[in-house]
Write an enzyme that holds these catalytic residues in place. Structure first.
Site, PDB file in Angstrom:
ATOM      1  N   LEU A  75       0.789  -1.224   0.000  1.00 48.76           N
ATOM      2  CA  LEU A  75       0.000   0.000   0.000  1.00 48.76           C
ATOM      3  C   LEU A  75       0.828   1.284   0.000  1.00 48.76           C
ATOM      4  CD1 LEU A  75      -2.842  -1.089   2.452  1.00 48.76           C
ATOM      5  CD2 LEU A  75      -2.654  -1.500  -0.018  1.00 48.76           C
ATOM      6  N   CYS A  76       2.163   1.193   0.047  1.00 46.27           N
ATOM      7  CA  CYS A  76       2.989   2.392  -0.081  1.00 46.27           C
ATOM      8  C   CYS A  76       3.031   2.813  -1.549  1.00 46.27           C
ATOM      9  CB  CYS A  76       4.415   2.126   0.395  1.00 46.27           C
ATOM     10  SG  CYS A  76       4.619   2.251   2.161  1.00 46.27           S
ATOM     11  N   HIS A  77       3.019   4.106  -1.765  1.00 46.27           N
ATOM     12  CA  HIS A  77       3.103   4.641  -3.123  1.00 46.27           C
ATOM     13  C   HIS A  77       4.553   4.663  -3.591  1.00 46.27           C
ATOM     14  CE1 HIS A  77      -0.709   6.264  -1.639  1.00 46.27           C
ATOM     15  NE2 HIS A  77      -1.085   6.283  -2.904  1.00 46.27           N
ATOM     16  N   MET A 113       7.824   6.542   5.517  1.00 43.33           N
ATOM     17  CA  MET A 113       8.099   5.106   5.383  1.00 43.33           C
ATOM     18  C   MET A 113       9.443   4.851   4.717  1.00 43.33           C
ATOM     19  SD  MET A 113       5.706   3.855   7.046  1.00 43.33           S
ATOM     20  CE  MET A 113       6.280   2.194   6.821  1.00 43.33           C
ATOM     21  N   GLU A 114       9.824   5.703   3.784  1.00 44.00           N
ATOM     22  CA  GLU A 114      11.120   5.554   3.128  1.00 44.00           C
ATOM     23  C   GLU A 114      12.261   5.792   4.117  1.00 44.00           C
ATOM     24  OE1 GLU A 114       8.108   5.783   0.053  1.00 44.00           O
ATOM     25  OE2 GLU A 114       8.408   6.932   1.881  1.00 44.00           O
ATOM     26  N   ASP A 128      23.858  -8.221   9.961  1.00 44.96           N
ATOM     27  CA  ASP A 128      24.300  -9.314   9.096  1.00 44.96           C
ATOM     28  C   ASP A 128      25.816  -9.356   8.967  1.00 44.96           C
ATOM     29  OD1 ASP A 128      23.913 -11.477   7.178  1.00 44.96           O
ATOM     30  OD2 ASP A 128      24.557 -10.007   5.674  1.00 44.96           O
TER      31      ASP A 128
END
Length: 157
Positions: A75-77, A113-114, A128
């Site tokens: 749902l992120c653009h 969000m980015e 990692d």
């Protein structure tokens, strides 16, 4: 909050239509941290980590991840990002690493969000690359610290 914008009237997930929103300059910043043993931090600071320059690699991974946010989070653009900066700073006081991301665009929706994705993937990359020498590391304190642009204007934690 009266209603969730990503749910329709039947409760189904939906992508928000931002087509009628004005195009504005938008920015967001996020932070996070990776806690590790003092010996692990010293190894990285001395440039002796077995997998090489873990900070530069994790910073690059964070930038690359921010650019792929729409492919990772439903749902992120997809957004044309004009700037992504991920900076990792060793911190003896934690001990560990502070991770900071700044993201900018000119568009119809924000880039929080980015910024969060950039920080998260940078932390995961550090983990990692260091897990062979430190199994007890901890990722945390990931949050948005600032945003600007759009209808709601600027906000800072």
């Amino acid at each position: 909050m009266s209603e969730l914008s990503h749910l329709d009237s039947a409760g189904r997930a939906r992508m928000v239509d931002v087509g009628d929103k004005p195009i504005t300059r938008r920015a967001a910043e996020a932070v996070g941290q990776l806690l590790c043993a003092p010996e692990t931090l010293a190894l990285v600071k001395a440039g002796e980590a077995p997998k090489g320059n873990v900070i530069a690699t994790a910073e690059l991974a964070g930038v690359m991840a921010a650019k792929q946010t729409a492919a990772l989070i439903p749902l992120c653009h997809p957004l044309p990002l004009s700037q992504v900066v991920v900076e990792i700073t060793p911190d003896d006081g934690l001990p560990g690493f502070l991770v900071h991301a700044r993201v900018r665009t000119t568009g119809q929706t924000g880039v929080e969000m980015e910024a969060l994705t950039g920080v998260s993937i940078a932390c995961l990359t550090l983990f990692d690359m260091l897990k062979a020498v430190d199994k007890g590391m901890e990722i945390g304190a990931i949050k948005v610290t600032a945003k600007s642009g759009g209808r709601s204007g600027s906000w800072q934690a």
